[in-house]
Design an enzyme around this catalytic site. Structure first.
Site, PDB file in Angstrom:
ATOM      1  CE  LYS A  56      -4.196  -1.953   0.481  1.00  0.00           C
ATOM      2  NZ  LYS A  56      -4.106  -3.403   0.490  1.00  0.00           N
TER       3      LYS A  56
HETATM    4  C1  PLP Z   1      -5.404  -4.158   0.968  1.00  0.00           C
HETATM    5  C2  PLP Z   1      -6.883  -4.215   0.865  1.00  0.00           C
HETATM    6  C3  PLP Z   1      -7.683  -4.500   1.977  1.00  0.00           C
HETATM    7  C4  PLP Z   1      -7.135  -4.786   3.361  1.00  0.00           C
HETATM    8  O1  PLP Z   1      -6.159  -5.730   3.394  1.00  0.00           O
HETATM    9  P1  PLP Z   1      -5.384  -6.097   4.758  1.00  0.00           P
HETATM   10  O2  PLP Z   1      -4.313  -7.007   4.254  1.00  0.00           O
HETATM   11  O3  PLP Z   1      -6.358  -6.777   5.642  1.00  0.00           O
HETATM   12  O4  PLP Z   1      -4.862  -4.853   5.369  1.00  0.00           O
HETATM   13  C5  PLP Z   1      -9.053  -4.466   1.813  1.00  0.00           C
HETATM   14  N1  PLP Z   1      -9.613  -4.171   0.630  1.00  0.00           N
HETATM   15  C6  PLP Z   1      -8.885  -3.903  -0.461  1.00  0.00           C
HETATM   16  C7  PLP Z   1      -9.582  -3.562  -1.731  1.00  0.00           C
HETATM   17  C8  PLP Z   1      -7.493  -3.937  -0.389  1.00  0.00           C
HETATM   18  O5  PLP Z   1      -6.750  -3.677  -1.479  1.00  0.00           O
END
Ligand code: PLP
Length: 386
Positions: free
Chosen positions: A197
């Protein structure tokens, strides 16, 4: 030493691509902050959590922020705190990472998918009315790839019908929609800090809201249902351990301060890709919806579906990592097919996108030379395969 074995370069060499898909941007400030937590001995529920939450809320223009252990945990808590449960239906997008739909299942509610539109790649507001039943209680729009979906009509509909809205903003931190940040438009917004991210803490997440009572409930639910100023072993409701550690919070705090710089760099890299790919007819560049600014989670192009997977292999053979997002769509994942009987053809736009989208290497500290190398190799791949 275990750590040395784990990082043994010879062992990893054959697996590490020359140009990876994603990589966090971490510097000395992040390292110093984490080390200071280690030296303090206060590893959970300390000052960094509050500093991270406050600066995060401020950065987005939200009143409150609640740090949690992951984006998925945040989505679950948001829905639960808003009263979503068994028998309820939640409208959401099939073109997403599976967490957005799973979080609905954790509450024992039912995800109801609605197809996407082609510009923002988010929920198509025009198709939502057809999915409404007398059990509809909530909408969970997903802002994918770094920009908000068409939220004005979605919020209008939710307000008219009395539905709650949980925004999955995990991919779109600081993306603006008509001047307001994605994740501050619905009842709450959820962010994730997995290493790919824009803002990375390893694992971690954040929920933003402007609603004070929701904020208090979220804080209690993430901390085993404890009251906010009662004794440690006093539990007022069924809660979870969705807390974020101080180590992660320290990292998150520094990354939040650096976010303008991070997003600026990502935007420049995206601009470079767009320039270099502008004259390639077989490639469709990312589109940005009117009223949106992009926060660039990934650089996603569309290529002819008959060569997409071969292109990924071609790039891989040259040490360049690329991926097919979101392929397959959530409704076509084995678990969802089996449980709900979803089949191909039910959400044609999402399904077509899942066959055309190619995610290219993209990270904050990517050099111009690496962008050039990816584009050069991609063009070679197209000439070879077309
Ligand atoms: C990254 C992401 C999440 C959350 O992911 P975690 O690994 O639980 O932090 C949720 N929704 C989308 C669309 C994502 O790209």
């Amino acid at each position: 030493m275990v750590a040395n074995l784990y990082f043994c370069p010879e062992k990893l060499m054959h697996k590490v691509p020359v140009i990876p898909l994603a990589r966090p941007s971490l510097g000395e400030e992040e390292i110093a902050a984490v080390v200071s937590v280690l030296r303090s001995g206060l590893l959970s529920m300390g000052p960094w959590i509050e500093a991270f939450e406050e600066s995060f809320a401020h950065m987005l223009g939200a009143k409150y922020a609640v740090a949690v252990s992951s984006g998925t945990a945040g989505l679950h808590l948001g829905l639960e705190a808003l009263g979503i449960g068994p028998g309820d239906e939640v409208i959401t997008s099939p073109f997403s990472f599976v967490a957005s739909a799973n979080s609905i299942l954790y509450t024992s509610a039912t995800p109801v998918f609605v197809d996407i539109e082609e510009v923002s790649l988010g929920l198509d507001p025009n198709l939502i009315p057809d999915a409404i039943t007398d059990r509809t209680r909530a909408i969970l729009p997903v802002h994918v790839f770094g920009q908000a979906c068409n939220m004005r009509p979605i919020m209008g509909l939710a307000q008219r019908q009395g539905y709650v809205v949980v925004e999955d903003s995990c991919e779109s931190i600081r993306a603006l929609h008509h001047g307001r940040a994605a994740g501050t438009l619905g009842d709450c917004g959820v962010f994730g800090f997995y290493p790919n991210k824009q803002l990375a803490t390893g694992e971690g997440g954040m929920i933003t809201t402007n609603n004070e009572s929701l904020y208090c409930l979220l804080r209690s639910l993430r901390n085993q249902g404890r009251g906010l100023d009662t004794q440690w072993l006093h539990h007022e409701r069924l809660g979870y351990n969705y807390r974020l550690s101080e180590l992660h919070a320290a990292l998150g705090y520094v990354q939040t301060q650096r976010l303008p710089e991070i997003l600026h760099k990502r935007s420049a890299i995206a601009g470079r890709y767009c320039e270099l790919l502008a004259d390639v007819n077989e490639i469709r560049l990312p589109s940005i919806m009117e009223g949106n600014t992009h926060s660039w989670f990934v650089y996603a192009v569309r290529v002819p579906e008959n060569i997409r997977d071969a292109l990924i292999e071609f790039l891989g053979a040259e040490g360049i990592q690329s991926k097919a997002y979101f392929s397959p769509c959530i409704h076509l994942q084995p678990y969802f097919r089996e449980r709900y009987g979803y089949r191909e053809g039910m959400f044609p736009v999402a399904e077509r996108l899942s066959k055309e989208v190619l995610i290219l290497p993209f990270y904050t500290d990517m050099t111009g030379e690496d962008v050039q190398k990816v584009v050069h190799t991609l063009k070679q791949g197209l000439w070879t395969l077309l």
